[in-house]
Design a protein around this motif. Structure first.
Motif, PDB file in Angstrom:
ATOM      1  N   GLY A  46      28.364  30.305  31.162  1.00  7.94           N
ATOM      2  CA  GLY A  46      28.347  31.018  32.437  1.00  7.94           C
ATOM      3  C   GLY A  46      27.838  30.192  33.594  1.00  7.94           C
ATOM      4  N   ILE A  47      27.686  28.880  33.392  1.00  8.73           N
ATOM      5  CA  ILE A  47      27.258  28.018  34.496  1.00  8.73           C
ATOM      6  C   ILE A  47      28.362  27.924  35.535  1.00  8.73           C
ATOM      7  N   ILE A  48      29.590  27.921  35.032  1.00  6.39           N
ATOM      8  CA  ILE A  48      30.763  27.900  35.913  1.00  6.39           C
ATOM      9  C   ILE A  48      31.410  29.276  35.877  1.00  6.39           C
ATOM     10  N   THR A  49      31.642  29.864  37.016  1.00  4.77           N
ATOM     11  CA  THR A  49      32.340  31.147  37.094  1.00  4.77           C
ATOM     12  C   THR A  49      33.661  30.948  37.838  1.00  4.77           C
ATOM     13  N   TRP A  50      34.636  31.792  37.490  1.00  7.37           N
ATOM     14  CA  TRP A  50      35.972  31.691  38.078  1.00  7.37           C
ATOM     15  C   TRP A  50      36.233  32.874  38.994  1.00  7.37           C
ATOM     16  N   ARG A  51      36.844  32.597  40.105  1.00  8.59           N
ATOM     17  CA  ARG A  51      37.292  33.661  40.997  1.00  8.59           C
ATOM     18  C   ARG A  51      38.587  33.209  41.658  1.00  8.59           C
ATOM     19  N   ILE A  52      39.629  33.987  41.432  1.00 12.70           N
ATOM     20  CA  ILE A  52      40.927  33.637  41.996  1.00 12.70           C
ATOM     21  C   ILE A  52      41.076  34.319  43.351  1.00 12.70           C
ATOM     22  N   GLU A  53      41.295  33.525  44.383  1.00 12.02           N
ATOM     23  CA  GLU A  53      41.489  34.055  45.732  1.00 12.02           C
ATOM     24  C   GLU A  53      42.962  33.982  46.079  1.00 12.02           C
ATOM     25  N   HIS A  54      43.665  35.099  45.926  1.00 10.31           N
ATOM     26  CA  HIS A  54      45.097  35.129  46.231  1.00 10.31           C
ATOM     27  C   HIS A  54      45.475  36.563  46.559  1.00 10.31           C
ATOM     28  N   PRO A  55      46.365  36.771  47.547  1.00  7.81           N
ATOM     29  CA  PRO A  55      46.764  38.140  47.907  1.00  7.81           C
ATOM     30  C   PRO A  55      47.287  38.942  46.731  1.00  7.81           C
ATOM     31  N   LEU A  56      47.913  38.261  45.747  1.00  7.18           N
ATOM     32  CA  LEU A  56      48.475  38.966  44.601  1.00  7.18           C
ATOM     33  C   LEU A  56      47.394  39.665  43.793  1.00  7.18           C
ATOM     34  N   VAL A  57      46.199  39.046  43.700  1.00  6.75           N
ATOM     35  CA  VAL A  57      45.097  39.658  42.955  1.00  6.75           C
ATOM     36  C   VAL A  57      44.690  40.971  43.609  1.00  6.75           C
ATOM     37  N   GLU A  58      44.617  40.979  44.935  1.00  4.60           N
ATOM     38  CA  GLU A  58      44.281  42.213  45.665  1.00  4.60           C
ATOM     39  C   GLU A  58      45.339  43.286  45.423  1.00  4.60           C
ATOM     40  N   CYS A  59      46.605  42.864  45.368  1.00  9.74           N
ATOM     41  CA  CYS A  59      47.687  43.811  45.103  1.00  9.74           C
ATOM     42  C   CYS A  59      47.552  44.421  43.714  1.00  9.74           C
ATOM     43  N   LEU A  60      47.222  43.601  42.723  1.00 12.38           N
ATOM     44  CA  LEU A  60      47.064  44.088  41.345  1.00 12.38           C
ATOM     45  C   LEU A  60      45.910  45.083  41.244  1.00 12.38           C
ATOM     46  N   ASN A  61      44.824  44.786  41.945  1.00 14.67           N
ATOM     47  CA  ASN A  61      43.684  45.712  41.946  1.00 14.67           C
ATOM     48  C   ASN A  61      44.055  47.035  42.612  1.00 14.67           C
ATOM     49  N   LEU A  62      44.818  46.948  43.702  1.00 15.01           N
ATOM     50  CA  LEU A  62      45.255  48.162  44.400  1.00 15.01           C
ATOM     51  C   LEU A  62      46.194  48.976  43.520  1.00 15.01           C
ATOM     52  N   GLU A  63      47.075  48.308  42.784  1.00 17.68           N
ATOM     53  CA  GLU A  63      47.969  49.014  41.863  1.00 17.68           C
ATOM     54  C   GLU A  63      47.165  49.826  40.850  1.00 17.68           C
ATOM     55  N   ASP A  64      46.123  49.210  40.281  1.00 15.28           N
ATOM     56  CA  ASP A  64      45.292  49.900  39.285  1.00 15.28           C
ATOM     57  C   ASP A  64      44.619  51.125  39.889  1.00 15.28           C
ATOM     58  N   ARG A  65      44.118  50.988  41.115  1.00 15.46           N
ATOM     59  CA  ARG A  65      43.428  52.120  41.763  1.00 15.46           C
ATOM     60  C   ARG A  65      44.405  53.257  42.055  1.00 15.46           C
ATOM     61  N   LEU A  66      45.610  52.916  42.509  1.00 15.52           N
ATOM     62  CA  LEU A  66      46.617  53.943  42.808  1.00 15.52           C
ATOM     63  C   LEU A  66      47.070  54.660  41.541  1.00 15.52           C
ATOM     64  N   ILE A  67      47.231  53.898  40.462  1.00 14.25           N
ATOM     65  CA  ILE A  67      47.638  54.494  39.178  1.00 14.25           C
ATOM     66  C   ILE A  67      46.596  55.486  38.699  1.00 14.25           C
ATOM     67  N   GLN A  68      45.327  55.104  38.806  1.00 17.41           N
ATOM     68  CA  GLN A  68      44.245  55.981  38.343  1.00 17.41           C
ATOM     69  C   GLN A  68      44.094  57.206  39.238  1.00 17.41           C
ATOM     70  N   LYS A  69      44.183  57.013  40.546  1.00 13.22           N
ATOM     71  CA  LYS A  69      43.960  58.124  41.472  1.00 13.22           C
ATOM     72  C   LYS A  69      45.078  59.156  41.427  1.00 13.22           C
ATOM     73  N   TYR A  70      46.320  58.685  41.341  1.00  5.76           N
ATOM     74  CA  TYR A  70      47.463  59.603  41.413  1.00  5.76           C
ATOM     75  C   TYR A  70      48.170  59.790  40.068  1.00  5.76           C
ATOM     76  N   HIS A  71      47.578  59.280  38.996  1.00  2.00           N
ATOM     77  CA  HIS A  71      48.115  59.450  37.635  1.00  2.00           C
ATOM     78  C   HIS A  71      49.561  58.966  37.539  1.00  2.00           C
ATOM     79  N   LEU A  72      49.788  57.768  38.053  1.00  6.62           N
ATOM     80  CA  LEU A  72      51.131  57.194  38.043  1.00  6.62           C
ATOM     81  C   LEU A  72      51.403  56.456  36.734  1.00  6.62           C
ATOM     82  N   LYS A  73      52.655  56.379  36.358  1.00  2.42           N
ATOM     83  CA  LYS A  73      53.038  55.588  35.195  1.00  2.42           C
ATOM     84  C   LYS A  73      53.300  54.139  35.590  1.00  2.42           C
ATOM     85  N   ILE A  74      53.897  53.947  36.747  1.00  2.00           N
ATOM     86  CA  ILE A  74      54.207  52.612  37.252  1.00  2.00           C
ATOM     87  C   ILE A  74      53.839  52.534  38.729  1.00  2.00           C
ATOM     88  N   CYS A  75      53.232  51.449  39.128  1.00  2.93           N
ATOM     89  CA  CYS A  75      52.949  51.224  40.549  1.00  2.93           C
ATOM     90  C   CYS A  75      53.028  49.726  40.817  1.00  2.93           C
TER      91      CYS A  75
END
Length: 211
Positions: free
Chosen positions: A34-63
């Protein structure tokens, strides 16, 4: 040295006078502890996180969320088309016969355009909307025929205007045998692909001559 200054493992081994294998082990150990930690900074990562939140909030099968920074409408249309065609392909690959309902619009047309050719004789494609303008000309954004050709499926075209002039014209259309048959197929749709947009002054429907 590797992460901060961007040196290669070979450069580090020479600088510290150690073997390259030792450098590899040190980097591996640093990651494991754990001396080195990884963090990917890319718009696609934000999109993937938003997809997960929308799926959970609105009970979607695909987003799917399309990344978009500052660009032209053509860039956005192509991005949505790429994502949409991928979702379409997932459904069309099904071995189970499907009735595919299709709306109209620029984005739907782009999705169909970017879809790879497939042999899906088991499926049917049906119009969910009429495709004739108020002046009698055809809808340039209707994609039922193009989609049916792409996936080699049966196609059912709704011979009607996109928007009826009044209730009397609508009732007249509903009495036509062909209209009834296509609507009956559309009502059995297994999956529908539609576009969403405003209905207001100077909206695309009005600008394009449908209302």
């Amino acid at each position: 040295l590797y992460y901060t200054y961007g040196l290669t493992q070979e450069e580090i081994s020479k600088r510290l006078v150690i073997s390259r294998a030792m450098v590899q082990r040190m980097l591996s150990q640093a990651s494991e502890e754990g001396i080195i930690t990884w963090r990917i900074e890319h718009p696609l990562v934000e999109c993937l996180n938003l997809e997960d939140r929308l799926i959970q909030k609105y009970h979607l099968k695909i987003c799917r969320v399309c990344p978009f920074d500052i660009g032209s409408y053509d860039d956005l249309r192509q991005g949505l088309g790429l994502i949409g065609s991928g979702v379409m392909e997932q459904f069309f690959r099904s071995e189970q016969p499907q009735i595919v309902g299709l709306g109209t619009g620029r984005i739907i047309k782009e999705c169909v355009r970017l879809l790879p050719p497939m042999e899906c004789h088991r499926h049917k494609v049906v119009s969910l909307l009429g495709s004739i303008k108020q002046d009698g000309s055809a809808n340039p954004f209707d994609s039922v025929m193009m989609l049916a050709d792409k996936i080699m499926a049966e196609r059912y075209f709704l011979p009607a205007p996109l928007v009826a002039v009044d209730a009397e014209e609508l009732e007249m259309l509903r009495r036509q045998l062909i209209y009834k048959k296509v609507i009956q197929i559309a009502e059995k749709t297994d999956v529908a692909f539609i576009g969403i947009g405003p209905v207001s002054q100077n909206c695309p429907l009005q600008r394009d001559g449908f209302m």
